[in-house]
Design a protein around this motif. Sequence first.
Motif, PDB file in Angstrom:
ATOM      1  N   MET A  76       0.793   0.740  -7.976  1.00 21.04           N
ATOM      2  CA  MET A  76       0.812   2.142  -8.394  1.00 21.04           C
ATOM      3  C   MET A  76       0.326   2.274  -9.837  1.00 21.04           C
ATOM      4  N   ALA A 102       0.812  -1.219   0.000  1.00 20.14           N
ATOM      5  CA  ALA A 102       0.000   0.000   0.000  1.00 20.14           C
ATOM      6  C   ALA A 102       0.846   1.270   0.000  1.00 20.14           C
ATOM      7  N   GLY A 113       3.065   2.679  -1.983  1.00 17.45           N
ATOM      8  CA  GLY A 113       3.040   3.488  -3.202  1.00 17.45           C
ATOM      9  C   GLY A 113       1.710   4.208  -3.403  1.00 17.45           C
ATOM     10  N   ILE A 165      -7.144   2.073  -2.478  1.00 19.84           N
ATOM     11  CA  ILE A 165      -5.875   1.445  -2.106  1.00 19.84           C
ATOM     12  C   ILE A 165      -6.096  -0.029  -1.817  1.00 19.84           C
ATOM     13  N   ARG A 166      -7.172  -0.294  -1.051  1.00 21.90           N
ATOM     14  CA  ARG A 166      -7.523  -1.682  -0.722  1.00 21.90           C
ATOM     15  C   ARG A 166      -7.640  -2.522  -1.995  1.00 21.90           C
ATOM     16  N   GLU A 174      -0.505   4.880  -1.323  1.00 18.47           N
ATOM     17  CA  GLU A 174      -0.706   5.868  -0.258  1.00 18.47           C
ATOM     18  C   GLU A 174       0.004   7.172  -0.604  1.00 18.47           C
ATOM     19  N   ASN A 175       1.206   7.032  -1.151  1.00 13.47           N
ATOM     20  CA  ASN A 175       1.937   8.231  -1.549  1.00 13.47           C
ATOM     21  C   ASN A 175       1.230   8.971  -2.667  1.00 13.47           C
ATOM     22  N   LEU A 176       0.517   8.191  -3.501  1.00 13.06           N
ATOM     23  CA  LEU A 176      -0.182   8.823  -4.615  1.00 13.06           C
ATOM     24  C   LEU A 176      -1.480   9.477  -4.169  1.00 13.06           C
ATOM     25  N   GLY A 177      -1.843   9.250  -2.923  1.00  9.14           N
ATOM     26  CA  GLY A 177      -3.006   9.936  -2.363  1.00  9.14           C
ATOM     27  C   GLY A 177      -4.353   9.383  -2.755  1.00  9.14           C
ATOM     28  N   TYR A 178      -4.426   8.071  -3.044  1.00 15.93           N
ATOM     29  CA  TYR A 178      -5.724   7.493  -3.359  1.00 15.93           C
ATOM     30  C   TYR A 178      -6.549   7.298  -2.095  1.00 15.93           C
ATOM     31  N   PRO A 179      -7.893   7.336  -2.228  1.00 12.34           N
ATOM     32  CA  PRO A 179      -8.724   7.040  -1.056  1.00 12.34           C
ATOM     33  C   PRO A 179      -8.543   5.585  -0.613  1.00 12.34           C
ATOM     34  N   SER A 180      -8.869   5.311   0.639  1.00 13.38           N
ATOM     35  CA  SER A 180      -8.476   4.020   1.192  1.00 13.38           C
ATOM     36  C   SER A 180      -9.165   2.829   0.529  1.00 13.38           C
TER      37      SER A 180
END
Lengths: 277, 290
Positions: free
Chosen positions: B165, B112, B114, B125-126, B116-122
């Motif tokens: 990513m 997660a 990468g 990301i899941r 997370e760094n890209l700022g996707y909602p959780s």
Amino acid sequence: MKNISFGQYYPAESIIHRLDPRTKVILAILYIVCSFVCQSAIGFTALIFSMLAIILISKIPIKTILRSIKPVIIIMVFMAFLNLFLVKGGVELTVWKITIYSKGIYTAVTSVLRVISLIIGTGIFLTYTTTPIELTDGIEQLFGFLKKIKIPVHEFAMMMTIALRFIPTLMEETDKIISAQKARGADFTNGSIVKRAKALIPILVPLFISAFRRADELAIAMECRCYRGGEGRTKLHVLRYRTRDFISMFIFIAFLAGLILINCFGVEYPFIENGWF
Amino acid sequence: MEKNFIEIENLSYAYDEDEGDKVPVLNGISLNISKGEYVAVLGHNGSGKSTLAKLLNMILTPTSGKIIVDGVDITSDELTEDAMFELRKKVVMVFQNPDNQLVATIVEEDVAFGPENLGYPSEEIRKRVDEALRTVGMSEYAHHEPHRLSGGQKQRIAIAGIIAMSPECIIFDESTSMLDPSGRKDVLNTMEKLNKEKGITVVTITHYMNEAAQADRVVVIDDGRILMDGTPAEIFSKPDVLRNAGLDVPQCSAIVEELKKLGVPLDGDCYSTELCAELICNYLTNVQGL
Ligand SMILES: Nc1ncnc2c1ncn2[C@@H]1O[C@H](COP(=O)(O)OP(=O)(O)OP(=O)(O)O)[C@@H](O)[C@H]1O
Ligand SMILES: [Mg+2]
């Protein structure tokens, strides 16, 4: 070297595991305060029971927990002896030229109890039931307000995560280096302290070099994965307080209040006053 | 083919030495890579392969020359931080040592990192984490600690972290060199899958000839220059040039070469074990048929 269990997550299904990491940080702090507030025998009895309760609820095997206490046993024994011989007061007890006091025994026992409860409390809440990343998230979000006064909370959290991630790797590496040096005839077990300390140099130097190289590579890898600090970063696990968090905090605050109340009633050293010894 | 995804024009790079000297590593490399290609880069130790990869990733800036990724000049001075971020998202890299790429202490949290760094909602990301772990076949290890996994498994986690990513191009810098044969096979299969099924452009830097043979195109770098560039069949049909560049020849090519020297008239591609076997089989049936 391999069996240092302090700081290792123990996967299990328990209510403590499912608590919000922020709650667990708060609970750990509350529990530390509790163990210091304790003064009377009743208080310590309550502390022991609370410890047992926490262990049972967390579903972590006693064995694992005892292992985490092992490294500090020497310190605890030392502390107990200091208290035993230096604290005076209460009933005198002379055994073959050595005089100890009941108050000394009491403080020795309670100080050990305090340390154990500290280790178990922080251990269970912060390391056994919380993955290091959860913990870091928790700390980061709990103390996030400090960013406003320019304290780099995110950076500290990141550093902590990486440190935790690399501890096992570096430990493995230390093992390897030790074996390699032993194979070349290095002797770490014999000789004077100075000689043994010198024998550590050929272990520490390669270890440091490799740690720096790893750090360098990791930094590049993180940059490649688009890391650019805490800003704009989201989380896989978004933290949300739930009912169980509020309930557990309430229980702990009540416990602390109870301990303070016991102190107020001043039931200190009941056994000694009754001449129980 | 489609338009070029990566265009490298006359790229040079020199490392700074202590006394202000420059050590030239790359000397005028020009190379175009299209979308969806599977390119292997070969070259002996110190020929500048990793340097090239680092230039593509903006870890290093070239002394001269240009690199254009998806229409954007990544070597320009005016590149903003945000533009750089966007580019890093497109071209990502998997390194040699899996241990030094993993950041988190739980597999899924590392994957997660990468996204997370890209700022996707959780939720997003899941989804990406699960999908990426499935792609590399490591779903059942989602909650494991990376340091307890084998080298090949760790490397697949590192790849999953990159896939999550959703990059357009992945550069593998000797990502299989620290793995045992089975770990290497896993990683190679993953590479092939990413290229063929997801259409991700794959650039793999390697010392293993059979790995290069698996690619669609092989580029040989020698002393900071491009020595050869072509299909595996073209490259491995010139064993002498490869040897001069300090490289090995795939075992099967070497066998066919030896047989030819002995006067056996073998003709055709022979860079993979299957092709080689086929060639020899055909020859043998022909001989018996005569
Ligand atoms: N940080 C650095 N500073 C100075 N010189 C460097 C640095 N990194 C690499 N070099 C030099 O640049 C040359 C090319 O290195 P590079 O790592 O690109 O080679 P490579 O083709 O990846 O080799 P290998 O197959 O061993 O990975 C080498 O001669 C090396 O000594
Ligand atoms: Mg290299």
